[in-house]
Every structure is written in C-alpha cells, then in structure tokens.
Design an enzyme around this catalytic site. Structure first.
Site, PDB file in Angstrom:
ATOM      1  N   TYR A 101      41.761  -6.203  41.343  1.00 12.70           N
ATOM      2  CA  TYR A 101      42.277  -7.211  42.266  1.00 12.70           C
ATOM      3  C   TYR A 101      42.149  -8.575  41.604  1.00 12.70           C
ATOM      4  O   TYR A 101      41.088  -8.921  41.064  1.00 12.70           O
ATOM      5  CB  TYR A 101      41.478  -7.212  43.576  1.00 12.70           C
ATOM      6  N   GLU A 185      48.631 -13.500  44.522  1.00 15.58           N
ATOM      7  CA  GLU A 185      47.713 -12.371  44.643  1.00 15.58           C
ATOM      8  C   GLU A 185      48.365 -11.104  44.110  1.00 15.58           C
ATOM      9  O   GLU A 185      49.543 -10.847  44.383  1.00 15.58           O
ATOM     10  CB  GLU A 185      47.336 -12.171  46.112  1.00 15.58           C
TER      11      GLU A 185
END
Length: 381
Positions: A101, A185
């Site tokens: 992530y 993101e």
C-alpha cells in the site's frame, strides 16, 4: 474532485507507472469483446467513486469472454454505497507475488504532505492500520524537496517495501505535483511473479481549486440540474441534454458522437446525447424515447443503431413495442445497419407507424431528421 479508477490509472500510465492493460465500457456485450481483445481472462471492476467495491460484489475474476459478459451484466446497475454502477473496467489479471500500500496525501493540519506506506496492502489495509498501526509507516514529505530517489528509498525502508518500489514512488509523486492532486493512493501496488511493480488499483483526488486546469476530467455526476438527466439516470440511461431540436438515440458512445456531428453538418442542432448501450430491449427503447420526447425543444428524433451482438431485428422489435407505450407525437427516423438489418427493417415496415420512417444510411437519416425538425420549427414560428 475524485477521479474514477480508470482515470487514475490513465494518469499513472502517463507518468510512467506500470498498470495492466484495461478498457472501460458501459455494455455487457462490449465487455465480452474487450475480454477477447485482452486475451480471455479479465478482472471486471465496477467504476464508482467509493471504496468497498470488492466486498460489495463489484469486482470479479472472469475466466473467459462469456464470463466477462455475465460479470459485467451482473455488476452494471449495482448500487454500491449509494453509487450506481454505470461503467465497468476490464483489466488483464496478473500473477501477484506480493501486495503493498502506498499513498501521498495533503496533511492540512501540519501544512505538508504525508507519505503513507505498508508492506501489507490489499482490501484489509484499514483493519491492518487499526489493529497494528506500526505496520503502516507515515513519513512527512517536504513539498520543497519532493520525493526524490533518496526520499523514496527512505519511504520504502521505513515501510518495509522492496527497493524495486523506489521508481514507482518517485513517479507517483510526479502525478500528485503535476496533476494538482491532494491524494494519490495505490492499493495494491504489487510485485508480480515476473518481478514487475504494477499499480492494480488507484485513487486520485484533485484539488478543487485547480479545476480550471483539469477540464478533461469534468464529468456529470449522479446529481443533475436538469430533470430529464435525473430521470434518465434513474432509468440507467447515459443521457446528456443539449440545446437543440433533433433528439438522438444510438447504441455505443462512439456512434452517438458521430451521429451528433452528422446532424450538425445537416444544419440542425442535436438535442441530446443518449446511448442505450449494447442491448436495446423494448423497455430500454421505451425509456429512451420517453426521455427524449419529453424535451419540449425536440422536433424530431433520430434512432441510429448498428447491430453487432445485438441483432437489428431485436432492436426493431424493441422499437415496435416501445411505440405502444410511448405514443410519439413527433416524427422518428430510424436507421438500422449490421446484423439482421433487413429483418429489422421489415419489422418496422410491417408496423407502418405514421410517425416512423426509415433511412438506409446515417447521412440520409440525419438529413431527414434535420429537415423534419427545421420544418417543424418554421411552422411553429
């Protein structure tokens, strides 16, 4: 302004971040063709501006083109946290070795940017952050310095990411800076079995203060100022009201756009953009005609359909059935071409509705529709 996933991926690719090949559609039939182009197996993903798509059933792996069509048909029209799914993205699957992530976000309170990264990416990243906050690294980024190779190396080390992620981190920072973003993101950023670093999913939020520089991402949202657009959206139709007199209905965004241009070349103005998608059922045609004919500015309607997987006789049958419920008061010009076009034209001839006429070509159909609309306007004045 939040972007759809496919738009975020487009930005990533423009800045050199690797993403798997993918295409977007609003048609289940087109999903089959896209899957065939992409090699067969695909991941089908709902395109909505909210999280939790996977848990809601908005993401699925299709093993072949037929399964891709079935998955797209199931996902299109879903309601995911109040967001109606109107398009799906089909992407080539990849063999994942590890998931990570990474994100950059504007920290308004601190007056800086924050890099957030974890070696444990995927759907459960929120649970990871809540249960084991030490597994998620938060590294302030000096806006003046940005994310250089050295800074990216510090981020990967702090988060336990492999050194292979450094280049992707540098490029993702370029997306944030050059595209006026306040959030970039990727979840997950993956390492494939072949050692590549790819962005499988993406979320980008652009600074609203920079909208004047981001006109290419201007989209009409689910809330509409025009009541006809709201009605069309409620029926799952892709409709945009324009300021003209010829209502336009077609199957496929490209065909509808071409039809608008041809109508304009004939001296008339299109009254709308209405794409009924790959399937033209009686209900879809009735809904589309109802919306278009409800526009008081419409003087004629042009239905321009090219039959592919959906045969023209099925389209004609839909039009015939729709006429019973719509009861049109304005002339309708129909052009059918492609699969089973002759049978479709015969069906319309058998019905012989006084306000419905046919044309052999798109140019002829546009000329007829434009002439009828302009004549009606002249008579009205």
């Amino acid at each position: 302004m939040d972007l759809y996933e496919h738009q975020a991926r487009q930005l990533f690719a423009e800045h050199g971040v690797l993403v798997p090949p993918a295409e977007v559609t609003d048609s289940a039939e087109e999903a089959r063709r896209i899957a065939r182009r992409l090699g067969g197996p695909v991941v089908v993903k709902a395109q909505v501006k909210t999280g939790g798509r996977g848990k809601a059933g908005g993401v699925g792996l299709a093993t072949d083109p037929a399964a891709a069509e079935d998955a797209a048909r199931r996902i299109l029209g879903m309601d995911i946290k109040g967001h109606m799914v109107r398009t799906v993205m089909l992407a080539q699957p990849v063999e994942i070795e590890a998931e990570f992530y990474v994100s950059y976000v504007l920290d308004r309170a601190a007056g800086t940017f924050l890099a957030i990264a974890s070696a444990e990416g995927g759907m459960e990243i929120e649970e990871v952050a809540a249960a084991r906050p030490e597994a998620v690294a938060r590294i302030p980024v000096d806006p003046a310095e940005g994310v250089t190779t050295a800074v990216a190396a510090r981020i990967t080390e702090a988060a336990g990411l492999p050194a292979q992620c450094v280049d992707a981190l540098v490029r993702l920072w370029a997306v944030l800076v050059r595209e006026d973003a306040v959030l970039v993101e990727v979840n997950p950023l993956v390492r494939t079995a072949q050692g590549q670093i790819l962005a499988l999913d993406g979320k980008v939020t652009l600074d609203d203060n920079a909208r004047f520089r981001q006109t290419r991402w201007a989209t009409r949202e689910a809330t509409h100022d025009d009541p006809l657009e709201a009605e069309a959206a409620a029926k799952g139709l892709t409709y945009v009201k324009l300021d003209g007199e010829v209502g336009v209905i077609g199957n496929g965004a490209g065909l509808v756009m071409s039809t608008l241009d041809v109508v304009a070349d004939c001296g008339a103005r299109p009254a709308d953009f209405l794409d009924i998608g790959g399937g033209a059922s009686a209900r879809t045609m009735a809904d589309g005609l109802n919306v278009v004919l409800a526009d008081p500015g419409v003087r004629s309607v042009l239905v321009n359909v090219f039959g592919g997987i959906t045969a023209c006789d099925a389209v004609a049958d839909g039009i015939v059935r729709a006429l019973d419920s719509v009861r049109p008061t304005k002339p309708i010009v129909v052009r059918l071409d492609g699969n089973n076009a002759a049978r479709g034209r015969a069906l319309l001839d058998e019905r012989a509705h006084p306000l419905v006429r046919q044309a052999a070509t798109m140019d002829d159909a546009a000329h007829q529709a434009a002439r009828l609309a302009l004549t009606a306007d002249a008579n009205a004045s």
